[in-house]
Design an enzyme around this catalytic site. Structure first.
Site, PDB file in Angstrom:
ATOM      1  N   CYS A  36       0.826  -1.217   0.000  1.00  0.00           N
ATOM      2  CA  CYS A  36       0.000   0.000   0.000  1.00  0.00           C
ATOM      3  C   CYS A  36       0.863   1.272   0.000  1.00  0.00           C
ATOM      4  O   CYS A  36       1.494   1.594   1.005  1.00  0.00           O
ATOM      5  CB  CYS A  36      -0.910  -0.046   1.232  1.00  0.00           C
ATOM      6  SG  CYS A  36      -1.823   1.457   1.560  1.00  0.00           S
ATOM      7  N   CYS A  39      -0.023   3.834   2.666  1.00  0.00           N
ATOM      8  CA  CYS A  39       0.454   3.366   3.973  1.00  0.00           C
ATOM      9  C   CYS A  39       1.910   3.770   4.192  1.00  0.00           C
ATOM     10  O   CYS A  39       2.286   4.232   5.271  1.00  0.00           O
ATOM     11  CB  CYS A  39       0.331   1.850   4.078  1.00  0.00           C
ATOM     12  SG  CYS A  39      -1.351   1.219   3.992  1.00  0.00           S
TER      13      CYS A  39
END
Length: 115
Positions: A36, A39
Site C-alpha cells: 500500500c 500506507c
C-alpha cells in the site's frame, strides 16, 4: 511487541489481538499493508506524531499480511486505517492516510472529551 529499531512506533510481531487489548492507557494502532503506497506515505507522519506526542500515548503498527488475526479482530477492511484504544476499548477509528496534525487533533479531541 517493541520494534527494537529506535522508532517511536512499535511494529507488532505477534498475531495476537489480546496483546493490544490488554495494554492500558491510550494506544494508536496504524493498520497498513506492505503493498500500500498511501500506507508507506503515512508511516513517517505517524512516526513524527509518536516522537512529538505531548500526551501519554503508545503508537504501534500492524502489517495486515503478517497479523491477519489482529486485522480481522478489529474489522479492518481498508488500509491505511487507524484505531485508537483507551484501556482496551476502541474510542476512535478512521480510514485513509492521515497527516500528523490530523492525528494530533483526533487525540486532542479525545483528551478534552475526558475533562
Amino acid at each position: 511487541m517493541p520494534a527494537g529499531n529506535g522508532s517511536p512506533v512499535e511494529d507488532v510481531a505477534r498475531d495476537e489481538p489480546h496483546d493490544l487489548l490488554d495494554l492500558g492507557g491510550l494506544i494508536l494502532i496504524l493498520f497498513w499493508a506492505e503493498w500500500c503506497s498511501p500506507c508507506h506515505a503515512m508511516r513517517p507522519e505517524v512516526e513524527h506524531f509518536a516522537a512529538n506526542a505531548v500526551c501519554d500515548i503508545a503508537v504501534c503498527a500492524v502489517e495486515i499480511g503478517r497479523c491477519p488475526r489482529i486485522a480481522e479482530h478489529f474489522g479492518v477492511q481498508s488500509v491505511p486505517s487507524t484505531v485508537i484504544l483507551r484501556d482496551g476499548v476502541e474510542v476512535h477509528r478512521a480510514s485513509g492516510a492521515k497527516r500528523r496534525n490530523q492525528l494530533l487533533r483526533i487525540v486532542n479531541s479525545l483528551s478534552t472529551a475526558d475533562q
